[in-house]
Write a protein that holds these residues in place. Structure first.
Motif, PDB file in Angstrom:
ATOM      1  N   PHE A  47       0.848  -1.190   0.000  1.00  0.00           N
ATOM      2  CA  PHE A  47       0.000   0.000   0.000  1.00  0.00           C
ATOM      3  C   PHE A  47       0.881   1.237   0.000  1.00  0.00           C
ATOM      4  O   PHE A  47       1.816   1.357   0.802  1.00  0.00           O
ATOM      5  CB  PHE A  47      -0.922  -0.004   1.225  1.00  0.00           C
ATOM      6  N   MET A  48       0.568   2.175  -0.908  1.00  0.00           N
ATOM      7  CA  MET A  48       1.349   3.393  -1.079  1.00  0.00           C
ATOM      8  C   MET A  48       0.449   4.621  -0.977  1.00  0.00           C
ATOM      9  O   MET A  48      -0.773   4.514  -1.183  1.00  0.00           O
ATOM     10  CB  MET A  48       2.037   3.383  -2.447  1.00  0.00           C
ATOM     11  N   ASP A  49       1.046   5.758  -0.679  1.00  0.00           N
ATOM     12  CA  ASP A  49       0.269   6.990  -0.758  1.00  0.00           C
ATOM     13  C   ASP A  49       0.145   7.382  -2.228  1.00  0.00           C
ATOM     14  O   ASP A  49       0.660   6.690  -3.116  1.00  0.00           O
ATOM     15  CB  ASP A  49       0.901   8.099   0.093  1.00  0.00           C
ATOM     16  N   TYR A  56       3.121   0.333   3.821  1.00  0.00           N
ATOM     17  CA  TYR A  56       3.038  -0.959   4.507  1.00  0.00           C
ATOM     18  C   TYR A  56       2.635  -2.049   3.515  1.00  0.00           C
ATOM     19  O   TYR A  56       2.204  -1.764   2.394  1.00  0.00           O
ATOM     20  CB  TYR A  56       2.039  -0.903   5.675  1.00  0.00           C
ATOM     21  N   THR A  57       2.826  -3.294   3.944  1.00  0.00           N
ATOM     22  CA  THR A  57       2.456  -4.439   3.115  1.00  0.00           C
ATOM     23  C   THR A  57       1.485  -5.346   3.865  1.00  0.00           C
ATOM     24  O   THR A  57       1.486  -5.388   5.101  1.00  0.00           O
ATOM     25  CB  THR A  57       3.692  -5.273   2.713  1.00  0.00           C
ATOM     26  N   ILE A  58       0.690  -6.057   3.096  1.00  0.00           N
ATOM     27  CA  ILE A  58      -0.212  -7.074   3.647  1.00  0.00           C
ATOM     28  C   ILE A  58       0.033  -8.370   2.880  1.00  0.00           C
ATOM     29  O   ILE A  58       0.013  -8.386   1.650  1.00  0.00           O
ATOM     30  CB  ILE A  58      -1.685  -6.656   3.534  1.00  0.00           C
ATOM     31  N   GLU A  59       0.294  -9.435   3.625  1.00  0.00           N
ATOM     32  CA  GLU A  59       0.509 -10.756   3.035  1.00  0.00           C
ATOM     33  C   GLU A  59      -0.585 -11.699   3.515  1.00  0.00           C
ATOM     34  O   GLU A  59      -0.889 -11.767   4.702  1.00  0.00           O
ATOM     35  CB  GLU A  59       1.870 -11.307   3.444  1.00  0.00           C
ATOM     36  N   PHE A  60      -1.181 -12.422   2.588  1.00  0.00           N
ATOM     37  CA  PHE A  60      -2.215 -13.392   2.934  1.00  0.00           C
ATOM     38  C   PHE A  60      -1.575 -14.739   3.244  1.00  0.00           C
ATOM     39  O   PHE A  60      -0.729 -15.223   2.482  1.00  0.00           O
ATOM     40  CB  PHE A  60      -3.234 -13.530   1.809  1.00  0.00           C
ATOM     41  N   VAL A  61      -1.997 -15.327   4.348  1.00  0.00           N
ATOM     42  CA  VAL A  61      -1.476 -16.630   4.780  1.00  0.00           C
ATOM     43  C   VAL A  61      -2.641 -17.600   4.919  1.00  0.00           C
ATOM     44  O   VAL A  61      -3.663 -17.267   5.532  1.00  0.00           O
ATOM     45  CB  VAL A  61      -0.724 -16.516   6.126  1.00  0.00           C
ATOM     46  N   ASP A  62      -2.491 -18.767   4.347  1.00  0.00           N
ATOM     47  CA  ASP A  62      -3.479 -19.831   4.512  1.00  0.00           C
ATOM     48  C   ASP A  62      -2.698 -21.118   4.755  1.00  0.00           C
ATOM     49  O   ASP A  62      -2.006 -21.599   3.864  1.00  0.00           O
ATOM     50  CB  ASP A  62      -4.357 -19.973   3.268  1.00  0.00           C
ATOM     51  N   ILE A  74      -3.838 -12.465   7.836  1.00  0.00           N
ATOM     52  CA  ILE A  74      -2.914 -11.596   7.106  1.00  0.00           C
ATOM     53  C   ILE A  74      -1.738 -11.216   7.997  1.00  0.00           C
ATOM     54  O   ILE A  74      -1.846 -11.203   9.225  1.00  0.00           O
ATOM     55  CB  ILE A  74      -3.594 -10.305   6.597  1.00  0.00           C
ATOM     56  N   LYS A  75      -0.618 -10.943   7.342  1.00  0.00           N
ATOM     57  CA  LYS A  75       0.551 -10.390   8.034  1.00  0.00           C
ATOM     58  C   LYS A  75       0.704  -8.949   7.582  1.00  0.00           C
ATOM     59  O   LYS A  75       0.808  -8.680   6.379  1.00  0.00           O
ATOM     60  CB  LYS A  75       1.812 -11.180   7.695  1.00  0.00           C
ATOM     61  N   LEU A  76       0.694  -8.043   8.527  1.00  0.00           N
ATOM     62  CA  LEU A  76       0.850  -6.619   8.207  1.00  0.00           C
ATOM     63  C   LEU A  76       2.238  -6.173   8.641  1.00  0.00           C
ATOM     64  O   LEU A  76       2.653  -6.430   9.772  1.00  0.00           O
ATOM     65  CB  LEU A  76      -0.232  -5.795   8.896  1.00  0.00           C
ATOM     66  N   ASN A  77       2.953  -5.499   7.736  1.00  0.00           N
ATOM     67  CA  ASN A  77       4.337  -5.120   7.986  1.00  0.00           C
ATOM     68  C   ASN A  77       4.609  -3.730   7.432  1.00  0.00           C
ATOM     69  O   ASN A  77       4.185  -3.412   6.317  1.00  0.00           O
ATOM     70  CB  ASN A  77       5.273  -6.129   7.310  1.00  0.00           C
ATOM     71  N   ARG A  78       5.277  -2.909   8.207  1.00  0.00           N
ATOM     72  CA  ARG A  78       5.648  -1.581   7.719  1.00  0.00           C
ATOM     73  C   ARG A  78       6.858  -1.707   6.808  1.00  0.00           C
ATOM     74  O   ARG A  78       7.746  -2.524   7.030  1.00  0.00           O
ATOM     75  CB  ARG A  78       5.957  -0.651   8.885  1.00  0.00           C
ATOM     76  N   VAL A  79       6.924  -0.886   5.781  1.00  0.00           N
ATOM     77  CA  VAL A  79       7.998  -0.981   4.792  1.00  0.00           C
ATOM     78  C   VAL A  79       9.334  -0.545   5.374  1.00  0.00           C
ATOM     79  O   VAL A  79      10.358  -1.184   5.145  1.00  0.00           O
ATOM     80  CB  VAL A  79       7.652  -0.143   3.539  1.00  0.00           C
ATOM     81  N   TYR A  80       9.338   0.537   6.169  1.00  0.00           N
ATOM     82  CA  TYR A  80      10.598   1.091   6.653  1.00  0.00           C
ATOM     83  C   TYR A  80      10.890   0.748   8.118  1.00  0.00           C
ATOM     84  O   TYR A  80      11.821   1.271   8.701  1.00  0.00           O
ATOM     85  CB  TYR A  80      10.603   2.612   6.463  1.00  0.00           C
ATOM     86  N   LYS A  84       8.666  -5.465  13.574  1.00  0.00           N
ATOM     87  CA  LYS A  84       7.457  -6.073  14.121  1.00  0.00           C
ATOM     88  C   LYS A  84       6.481  -6.400  12.994  1.00  0.00           C
ATOM     89  O   LYS A  84       6.167  -5.546  12.168  1.00  0.00           O
ATOM     90  CB  LYS A  84       6.801  -5.108  15.119  1.00  0.00           C
ATOM     91  N   VAL A  85       6.006  -7.637  12.983  1.00  0.00           N
ATOM     92  CA  VAL A  85       5.021  -8.077  12.000  1.00  0.00           C
ATOM     93  C   VAL A  85       3.746  -8.455  12.748  1.00  0.00           C
ATOM     94  O   VAL A  85       3.797  -9.205  13.725  1.00  0.00           O
ATOM     95  CB  VAL A  85       5.524  -9.285  11.188  1.00  0.00           C
ATOM     96  N   LEU A  86       2.614  -7.930  12.306  1.00  0.00           N
ATOM     97  CA  LEU A  86       1.342  -8.216  12.959  1.00  0.00           C
ATOM     98  C   LEU A  86       0.595  -9.313  12.224  1.00  0.00           C
ATOM     99  O   LEU A  86       0.517  -9.308  10.997  1.00  0.00           O
ATOM    100  CB  LEU A  86       0.466  -6.956  13.010  1.00  0.00           C
ATOM    101  N   GLU A  87       0.058 -10.264  12.973  1.00  0.00           N
ATOM    102  CA  GLU A  87      -0.821 -11.289  12.417  1.00  0.00           C
ATOM    103  C   GLU A  87      -2.246 -10.936  12.807  1.00  0.00           C
ATOM    104  O   GLU A  87      -2.569 -10.870  13.996  1.00  0.00           O
ATOM    105  CB  GLU A  87      -0.435 -12.681  12.934  1.00  0.00           C
TER     106      GLU A  87
END
Length: 273
Positions: A47-49, A56-62, A74-80, A84-87
């Motif tokens: 995701f960009m402005d 940030y990025t979102i990764e789908f996990v199954d 999903i895993k949410l992660n800031r680019v810079y 810390k990665v959020l599940e």
């Protein structure tokens, strides 16, 4: 008349509060206003402005947890700041939504990190400070508990049908089909049950290749079958390792989990030199 007026105002309120979310050619629009951009690679969405700065990025996990139970998140992660990665749980606008739509919808509706002004950095910061707990159902929680026990036992099966836990022999299979050794899955149907014994040759249970049912010596049963869940189809035929793992859960006395390392008494060397 009064009820009609109440229903009318309720409809107007819902209509006014609803947001029109649209993603076209990598541009996310909210009520007709461009608010963010999105790009994808495999199952990861960046995701960009509007200036195309990645935020940030979102990764789908199954993934399969154990048996027929799967977990999708999903895993949410800031680019810079990738320390810390959020599940997190995600939501979809409809049952047939794709990953891109679900990612956008989750960011706006559930996580509220995109609004009519764009990507809200303050909301993103707050999300990383106060991470919401995942809403797991009872079946998924139980599956994770089972998976944790299995991982501690670290069960493997060698090429002669021995069952090992953390490298130590704890049991073995008998009546193995001719495909054993060339194929690690039990796909060959035979009328002779595959039996399991512990290291002391005590009968633990059996697996039927025709009914795909496990049965312990104590009478407990478990049926392994194919099931569609989430975005993936489970394998129809179980592995020998999976059979040993499930039997260990069904009969807790089969394989004991060693919680700590036991060492002998320390003896001080007092011999003269």
């Amino acid at each position: 008349m009064r009820n009609s007026i109440i229903m009318l105002f309720t409809f107007i309120s819902v209509f006014c509060n609803s947001q029109l979310i649209k993603t076209k050619r990598g541009i996310v629009s909210l009520d007709g206003v461009h608010v963010a951009k999105i790009s994808s690679k495999s199952n990861v969405y960046t995701f960009m402005d509007l200036k195309e700065t990645p935020i940030y990025t979102i990764e789908f996990v199954d993934k399969s947890i154990v048996d027929s139970v799967r977990d999708s998140y999903i895993k949410l992660n800031r680019v810079y700041n990738r320390d810390k990665v959020l599940e997190l749980d995600y939501i979809s606008p409809s049952a047939f939504s794709g990953e891109e739509k679900s990612a956008v919808y989750t960011c706006i509706k559930a996580l509220k990190i995109i609004d009519n002004k764009g990507i809200n950095i303050r909301s993103l910061d707050e999300l990383f400070k106060n991470v919401p707990k995942r809403k797991l159902d009872a079946k998924t929680k139980e599956a994770y508990t089972t998976r944790s026990k299995i991982d501690k036992m670290n069960i493997t099966v060698n090429n002669v049908g021995e069952i090992l836990s953390n490298g130590k022999p704890v049991g073995y299979f008998t009546n193995l089909p001719v495909s054993f050794g060339s194929d690690n899955t039990i796909s060959e149907k035979t009328f002779v049950d595959i039996e399991i014994y512990d290291a002391n040759s005590k009968y633990i249970g059996k697996y039927s290749t025709t009914t795909k049912q496990l049965k312990t010596a104590g009478g407990k049963t478990f049926t392994i079958y194919k099931e569609l869940s989430g975005r993936a189809s489970l394998l129809k035929f179980p592995t020998y390792q999976a059979i040993a793992e499930r039997m260990a859960i069904m009969d807790p006395n089969f394989i004991k989990i060693q919680e700590k390392v036991i060492v002998g008494e320390v003896v001080k060397d007092t011999a003269p030199k």
